[in-house]
Motif scaffolding. Structure first.
Motif, PDB file in Angstrom:
ATOM      1  N   VAL A 160      39.807  44.593  34.539  1.00 47.72           N
ATOM      2  CA  VAL A 160      39.977  45.436  35.533  1.00 47.72           C
ATOM      3  C   VAL A 160      41.272  45.271  36.314  1.00 47.72           C
ATOM      4  O   VAL A 160      41.486  43.908  36.897  1.00 47.72           O
ATOM      5  CB  VAL A 160      38.876  45.516  36.636  1.00 47.72           C
ATOM      6  N   PHE A 161      42.067  46.231  36.738  1.00 45.98           N
ATOM      7  CA  PHE A 161      43.220  46.057  37.475  1.00 45.98           C
ATOM      8  C   PHE A 161      43.217  46.595  39.025  1.00 45.98           C
ATOM      9  O   PHE A 161      42.967  47.859  38.927  1.00 45.98           O
ATOM     10  CB  PHE A 161      44.314  46.466  36.769  1.00 45.98           C
ATOM     11  N   THR A 162      43.281  45.874  40.190  1.00 41.66           N
ATOM     12  CA  THR A 162      43.061  46.507  41.170  1.00 41.66           C
ATOM     13  C   THR A 162      44.486  46.844  42.136  1.00 41.66           C
ATOM     14  O   THR A 162      44.767  45.886  42.318  1.00 41.66           O
ATOM     15  CB  THR A 162      42.241  45.476  42.257  1.00 41.66           C
ATOM     16  N   ARG A 163      44.784  48.141  41.939  1.00 35.89           N
ATOM     17  CA  ARG A 163      46.213  48.356  42.523  1.00 35.89           C
ATOM     18  C   ARG A 163      46.033  48.744  43.988  1.00 35.89           C
ATOM     19  O   ARG A 163      45.567  49.768  44.527  1.00 35.89           O
ATOM     20  CB  ARG A 163      46.553  49.723  41.832  1.00 35.89           C
ATOM     21  N   THR A 164      45.966  47.849  44.759  1.00 38.44           N
ATOM     22  CA  THR A 164      45.361  47.663  46.221  1.00 38.44           C
ATOM     23  C   THR A 164      46.748  48.133  47.158  1.00 38.44           C
ATOM     24  O   THR A 164      47.805  47.942  46.931  1.00 38.44           O
ATOM     25  CB  THR A 164      45.167  46.134  46.724  1.00 38.44           C
TER      26      THR A 164
END
Length: 298
Positions: A160-164
């Motif tokens: 999972v990639f968290t584009r914060t």
């Protein structure tokens, strides 16, 4: 999905420390990745830029969360510091992804940090996870950063990639610098104030990461931003209302560029980012509006 042992890189940062507190409060065992000699069994040695991870210390972990990286807003973007920002993220992610892929007992999930900088300048245009990457240093960095996790994905680990977005928290990040200014009555809009700032309360940032950790089937990019981005002018006015301070000052764009250099583009740029996939996955924001997020952090 029930997780019991979770490794966290970047555990001392604003998001990482809040995540560790949340996990340990609920009885999860947390292993911190550290660059120095470990002081307990709850620490694992790694050297992200050298590509070294003590994989033995990751044995038995259900998940790895990578939030490590040099602060984007910590100092002026010289060529040397931009190289450090890149290497701390890309090489660190590659090292962890390779370590994850080498484990005899596969992880259940690898959550890797990313940023809304992926989309670059969006103006008034709304973007979500289906939108392409923008142009410039930050978008190019985010593309390379996410690509560095390929070894984990190729090993079959849910990744999972968290584009914060801009995290509303008093302990660090952009808001860690804004709160003292506004509380002193020195806050105000930046540039013309029309640029969109996609924010997220620290509480929701942590809750979203935990949601992504614990929900089977979720993989790929997720925007970690509140549902309705606001302009810098609107956020400035909200800060004034919540903190009961005037917001008369304005920092002109040329002054910001003179002080911050290339990094001023990140402050003056517009990012109107929506968390479409996060909402579709069933996540509920505790603080979807800016005033609630500010009150939770102030």
């Amino acid at each position: 999905m029930q997780l019991s042992r979770i490794a966290v890189a970047g555990a001392s940062g604003l998001i990482g420390s809040a995540l560790v507190r949340s996990l340990t409060a609920d009885g999860h065992a947390v292993v911190r990745l550290v660059r120095r000699e470990p002081r307990s069994e709850a620490e694992v040695r790694w050297d992200p830029e050298a590509g070294r991870v003590d994989t033995a210390g990751l044995a038995g972990c259900d998940a790895v969360v990578n939030l490590a990286g040099a602060g984007v807003g910590s100092r002026r973007w010289t060529d040397a510091y931009k190289a450090r920002i890149r290497s701390s993220r890309v090489l660190g992610t590659k090292a962890l992804a390779e370590a994850v892929a080498s484990l005899d007992e596969p992880l259940r999930v690898f959550v890797n940090g990313s940023a809304m900088g992926y989309y670059g300048e969006t103006g008034d245009r709304v973007v979500d996870e289906n939108s392409p990457a923008g142009e410039g240093f930050l978008p190019e960095l985010c593309v390379e950063w996410e690509a560095a996790a390929a070894p984990a994905q190729q090993a079959g680990v849910r990744t999972v990639f968290t584009r914060t977005g801009l995290v509303v928290g008093a302990g660090g990040g952009a808001w860690g610098k804004l709160f003292p200014l506004f509380k002193a009555g020195l806050g105000g809009r930046m540039g013309d104030g029309r640029q969109y700032w996609s924010f997220i309360a620290l509480h929701d940032e942590v809750a979203a990461i935990r949601h992504l950790l614990e929900t089977d089937g979720l993989s790929g990019p997720f925007n970690l931003t509140a549902p309705d981005p606001l302009t810098n002018r609107e956020i400035t006015e909200a800060m004034g209302r919540v903190l009961h301070r005037p917001t008369l000052f304005t920092v002109p764009a040329p002054v910001l560029r003179g002080v911050l250099g290339e990094m001023a583009g990140d402050v003056l740029g517009s990012a109107r980012v929506r968390p479409t996939r996060l909402l579709e996955s069933g996540f509920t924001f505790a603080f979807p509006d800016i005033e609630g997020a500010i009150r939770a952090a102030a």
